[in-house]
Enzyme design. Structure first.
Site, PDB file in Angstrom:
ATOM      1  N   GLU A 190      -5.669  -8.274  -0.884  1.00  0.00           N
ATOM      2  CA  GLU A 190      -6.404  -8.011   0.362  1.00  0.00           C
ATOM      3  C   GLU A 190      -7.858  -7.751   0.005  1.00  0.00           C
ATOM      4  O   GLU A 190      -8.152  -6.813  -0.744  1.00  0.00           O
ATOM      5  CB  GLU A 190      -5.838  -6.810   1.130  1.00  0.00           C
ATOM      6  CG  GLU A 190      -4.507  -7.057   1.804  1.00  0.00           C
ATOM      7  CD  GLU A 190      -4.102  -5.920   2.749  1.00  0.00           C
ATOM      8  OE1 GLU A 190      -4.998  -5.273   3.335  1.00  0.00           O
ATOM      9  OE2 GLU A 190      -2.891  -5.683   2.869  1.00  0.00           O
ATOM     10  N   GLU A 207       0.817  -1.225   0.000  1.00  0.00           N
ATOM     11  CA  GLU A 207       0.000   0.000   0.000  1.00  0.00           C
ATOM     12  C   GLU A 207       0.850   1.275   0.000  1.00  0.00           C
ATOM     13  O   GLU A 207       0.597   2.209   0.769  1.00  0.00           O
ATOM     14  CB  GLU A 207      -0.969  -0.001   1.178  1.00  0.00           C
ATOM     15  CG  GLU A 207      -2.043  -1.058   1.073  1.00  0.00           C
ATOM     16  CD  GLU A 207      -3.111  -0.973   2.155  1.00  0.00           C
ATOM     17  OE1 GLU A 207      -2.977  -0.142   3.079  1.00  0.00           O
ATOM     18  OE2 GLU A 207      -4.081  -1.744   2.091  1.00  0.00           O
TER      19      GLU A 207
END
Length: 501
Positions: free
Chosen positions: A291, A172
């Site tokens: 995710e 991320e």
């Protein structure tokens, strides 16, 4: 409501990569400590891992697992988790404001992964660290012997290399919350140079570069374009993340977020194609949706807690109690991944135990399967083979996130080697059964091998320790005649129909 659907044996999407049913586990909350690992527990094995949890994990037949993060990895020193346990430092984890004891590191985790028969997908820290530390980690993990890091591994009792193929280049990195957050071009350059170094060490490595943390990021989808323009030729996947919730208590809008996810995947697939064309590249880059899960029940409450607490060790964090509505959503989301399996090759449910997870485990107590465990298991066990295109003709609805959403959600997987066709069906209508006519073209003589279902539960019903009321049950009311599967599907129900063909 009446619904017609059809599949044709020769009209397929893609051959599904088994890693579409992978998982994710992070050093966060109680995912590791008192999740998979709890020395002193009555179910602990000789290594301290919980056998009751491991048995539930094995039953999922997970192909691969992403580790050790997640936000955690962006400030992680992997060297802290090797060598004698008594010599390992306790560190402050900045991501989740907690203490990390490092009693589980790469070698302990590898023991567990081997025991539950899951391939490791490892992440390197490109937040607070960089290429050099990533190179050292790969050398420790993958090089046979004769160098500093490989011989250090051997001195730790691990003679043979792990031969890990999948490597995530950070986590991320588009997120301002991330330790070591970077701009797209800056991160893309670092990812490219790291990828080249890791491939020099492990030529057949599969490298996963960070895409958007979600499709509401202000940098989406330019982030993907800018990153890939720097590293396209040296990576194999770009990661996507997305979490889902129903805070507005609007069930149909919640279910409609599956369509929103399809648009997300389609958009990034377009970015990938654009960059490939711009660079005149020969290689393909696919999507790793590493995710995904439902996460909203206690998200705001937990956010307030972890931003104020005083560095606890393995605190209770993000321990969602999943209900029947969540299970129906997860079933449909898995259907979407199957329908998009030409672009999405790897996907990881986040996470596996305790933290937004299908499995829960009490400290010193029992473990149990949450409602979402069952559709995840069904897809993993029976969703392997070729994804077929499914045409659905039936009633639809409009909602805030999407229009023309089919009440009947369907995917189909042809296991040509095993001689089976599996249909995954969700009737999302709040009150009406689906009078189904499903045409099976090219599957003459098909017979039902089994029909499993989840139906008839209150949307807010949950499972708990010693109470797994929401699970797969024997289905009824469906039959095959003249190449057509027919029957009735109750409202708010999930079905897995396995046909012998």
């Amino acid at each position: 409501m009446r619904v017609r659907a059809a599949v044709h044996r020769d009209i397929d999407v893609a051959r599904i990569d088994n890693r579409l049913y992978s998982a994710f586990i992070e050093h966060m909350g109680r995912a590791i400590y008192s999740g998979i690992y709890e020395p002193g527990h009555p179910e602990a094995d000789a290594h301290g891992f919980r056998r009751d949890v491991a048995a539930m994990v094995r039953d999922l037949q997970i192909p691969a697992i992403r580790y050790p993060g997640g936000n955690f990895v962006s400030a992680y020193r992997w060297e802290d988790g090797i060598g004698p346990k008594e010599d390992r430092p306790v560190r402050l984890d900045l991501a989740w404001r907690s203490k990390e004891t490092n009693q589980v590191g790469i070698n302990e985790f590898a023991v567990w992964a081997q025991d539950v028969d899951i391939e490791m997908m490892l992440a390197v820290n490109l937040g607070s660290r960089g290429l050099e530390e990533a190179r050292d980690f790969v050398e420790y993990v993958n090089h046979p012997s004769g160098t500093y890091w490989s011989d250090l591994r051997r001195s730790h009792g691990v003679e043979n290399p792990y031969d890990v193929k999948m490597w995530c280049l950070g986590n991320e990195m588009d997120g301002p919350w991330q330790i070591g957050h970077k701009e797209a071009k800056e991160y893309g350059r670092l990812a490219d140079e790291t990828a080249k170094a890791l491939k020099a060490l492990t030529p057949d490595a599969e490298l996963i570069v960070c895409g958007s943390s979600n499709d509401e990021m202000p940098t989406y989808p330019d982030w993907e374009r800018e990153v890939l323009e720097e590293c396209y030729e040296n990576v194999h996947y770009i990661s996507l993340h997305k979490y889902f919730g129903n805070s507005s208590n609007d069930t149909l809008n919640f279910f409609g977020k599956v369509e929103e996810t399809g648009r997300y995947i389609q958009s990034i697939a377009g970015v990938i194609d654009f960059v490939k064309a711009k660079k005149r590249a020969k290689n393909d880059v696919h999507i790793c949706f590493d995710e995904w899960n439902v996460w909203y029940h206690i998200r705001e409450e937990d956010s307030r807690r972890w931003h104020s607490w005083d560095w606890p060790e393995a605190p209770d964090l993000l321990e969602e109690n999943y209900n029947f509505e969540d299970a129906l959503f997860v079933a449909s989301l898995l259907n979407e991944f199957i329908r998009r399996s030409d672009r999405v090759k790897i996907a990881c449910i986040a996470q596996l135990v305790n933290v937004i997870a299908p499995i829960r485990a009490e400290r010193g107590g029992p473990a149990w399967r949450q409602t979402i465990y069952w559709p995840y298991q069904m897809a993993s066990l029976y969703g392997r083979g070729k994804a077929l295109r499914v045409a659905v003709d039936g009633p639809t609805y409009d909602c805030h996130v999407a229009d023309d959403v089919n009440y009947l959600d369907a995917s189909a997987v042809h296991d040509d080697a095993g001689g089976a066709l599996t249909l995954f069906l969700v009737n999302r209508h709040l009150s009406e059964p689906a009078d189904l006519r499903f045409e099976l073209t090219g599957f003459a003589g098909a017979t039902i091998e089994f029909h499993k279902t989840m139906a008839g539960h209150d949307l807010r019903a949950t499972n708990g320790p010693g109470r797994e009321d929401i699970a797969m049950a024997q289905g009824s009311g469906l039959g095959v005649e003249d190449g057509v599967l027919g029957g009735s599907l109750p409202p708010l129900s999930y079905h897995v129909v396995r046909l012998r063909v």
